[in-house]
Design an enzyme around this catalytic site. Structure first.
Site, PDB file in Angstrom:
ATOM      1  N   HIS A   1       0.823  -1.201   0.000  1.00  0.00           N
ATOM      2  CA  HIS A   1       0.000   0.000   0.000  1.00  0.00           C
ATOM      3  C   HIS A   1       0.864   1.261   0.000  1.00  0.00           C
ATOM      4  O   HIS A   1       1.877   1.342   0.698  1.00  0.00           O
ATOM      5  CB  HIS A   1      -0.901   0.037   1.233  1.00  0.00           C
ATOM      6  CG  HIS A   1      -2.107  -0.846   1.119  1.00  0.00           C
ATOM      7  ND1 HIS A   1      -3.006  -0.749   0.078  1.00  0.00           N
ATOM      8  CD2 HIS A   1      -2.580  -1.834   1.932  1.00  0.00           C
ATOM      9  CE1 HIS A   1      -3.969  -1.635   0.245  1.00  0.00           C
ATOM     10  NE2 HIS A   1      -3.741  -2.316   1.358  1.00  0.00           N
TER      11      HIS A   1
ATOM     12  N   CYS B   1       0.177   2.581  -4.903  1.00  0.00           N
ATOM     13  CA  CYS B   1      -0.536   3.785  -5.308  1.00  0.00           C
ATOM     14  C   CYS B   1       0.237   5.036  -4.902  1.00  0.00           C
ATOM     15  O   CYS B   1       1.101   4.992  -4.029  1.00  0.00           O
ATOM     16  CB  CYS B   1      -1.911   3.821  -4.668  1.00  0.00           C
ATOM     17  SG  CYS B   1      -3.016   2.550  -5.281  1.00  0.00           S
TER      18      CYS B   1
END
Length: 366
Positions: A170, A227
């Site tokens: 993440h 991301c």
């Protein structure tokens, strides 16, 4: 300072700003303290005040900390005096048994390790793996362990060395720590396994730790499959490439944050405002990682330009295998942010560097 903690003992400490060794503080907190291990000075900051890479906030620890407290207690790789011309830190975090679990990050880490050994001749004992599958508590991808591994990566590097940092997990953003530092006002961040208790790792810290110290004739690559990862290393230059493969170099930061003469290049999964996806196929992998490996194995990575162009076109056409898999940001758990569009993924791998160069003539190598 010792204090009772429900019958036990606690010690007031501060983490060394360089090596993260816990430094005990006296009863009256000084302005700064010197580390007995690396001799660096750390400014003792007060909670709530602006912090810098050279300051830290004191906190209490129990006298016998748990093993996963991190690398102040043991080095993750070969001893520092054993020189390795090729070194790598590979981190894949799946966040198992959590609401934001990812399926492919451990697979990504395993595939990258195999690629480095088989294709680029990295010695097995020069690669530090940080995944939830590791049995060594110092190689679980906790925040302190990731930080310790990155310090090990650049420690003792010499001219001619090739270093690599790979991350699959993440990514997110936080309001910038230093005003004017980010063009969009947000720091990019990596999320360790213990992000909910220990917080994220900011791009400011990553830059200060593995970019700033790189000396002349040392090369560092970072490959970030997460991301919001476009400028994860805070490098000064961003390669803007259109659909036809034409490109220009734009300034990527409001403040110049270069190296000490060495070369640093980062290939990331998407732009700062975009999300990165996983493939729905089995075994699941990150779309960016899958395209990166595919480009190398198919001979499409002769130069940095051909590599970037292949990855972007493959993802745009849906050939990366990503058509609705999980996105790799914490925000993406709740809102996909338009990562999947009608013409494939709206995810564009990015290339940033410490200096601009001709991407179609510079050979790609690790």
């Amino acid at each position: 300072m010792m204090m009772s903690n429900y019958g036990g003992q606690r010690l007031l400490v501060v983490d060394c700003c360089y090596c993260q060794t816990q430094i005990p503080l006296p009863s009256v907190s000084p302005i700064s303290v010197r580390c007995g291990r690396c001799y660096a000075s750390t400014r003792v900051a007060s909670p709530g005040f602006l912090r810098s890479p050279y300051s830290a906030v004191p906190y209490y620890v129990r006298i016998n900390p748990p093993p996963h407290a991190g690398f102040p207690y043991r080095s993750p790789g070969p001893p520092p005096n054993v020189h390795r011309p090729k070194k790598a830190v590979i981190c894949g975090i799946s966040y198992r048994y959590s609401s934001h679990e990812l399926k492919g990050c451990t697979n990504d880490a395993i595939r990258m390790r195999h690629l480095l050994i088989s294709k680029f001749k990295f010695p097995e004992d020069s690669i530090v793996m940080l995944t939830e599958e590791e049995t060594d508590p110092y190689k679980i991808p906790y925040k302190n362990n990731i930080k310790g591994a990155l310090r090990w990566l650049v420690q003792g590097c010499q001219p001619g060395d090739s270093l690599l940092f790979y991350f699959s997990g993440h990514g997110s953003q936080l309001r910038e720590q230093y005003r004017g530092d980010e063009l969009d006002g947000y720091d990019e961040t990596l999320c360790p396994l213990d992000v909910e208790t220990q917080g994220m790792i900011r791009d400011d810290w990553i830059n200060a730790t593995i970019v700033g110290p790189i000396p002349y004739r040392v090369k560092l690559h970072a490959i970030i499959d997460s991301c919001n990862s476009g400028t994860m290393l805070d490098l000064p230059w961003l390669c803007r490439m259109d659909w036809g493969g034409n490109y220009t170099w734009d300034k990527a930061s409001g403040v110049w944050k270069g190296t000490s003469g060495g070369e640093v290049i980062c290939i990331s999964g998407c732009d700062d405002h975009q999300t990165s996806a996983e493939t729905p196929s089995i075994p699941t992998t990150g779309v960016m990682t899958s395209c990166f490996i595919q480009a190398i194995k198919s001979g499409q990575a002769a130069t940095y330009g051909s590599l970037l162009y292949f990855m972007r076109n493959t993802i745009r056409s849906g050939g990366g295998g990503g058509s609705g898999g999980a996105v790799t940001s914490l925000a993406g758990m709740l809102l996909a942010g338009g990562s999947v569009g009608g013409r494939g993924l709206r995810q564009e791998p990015q290339l940033t560097a410490c200096d601009p160069f001709d991407v179609y003539t510079k050979p790609f190598s690790l």
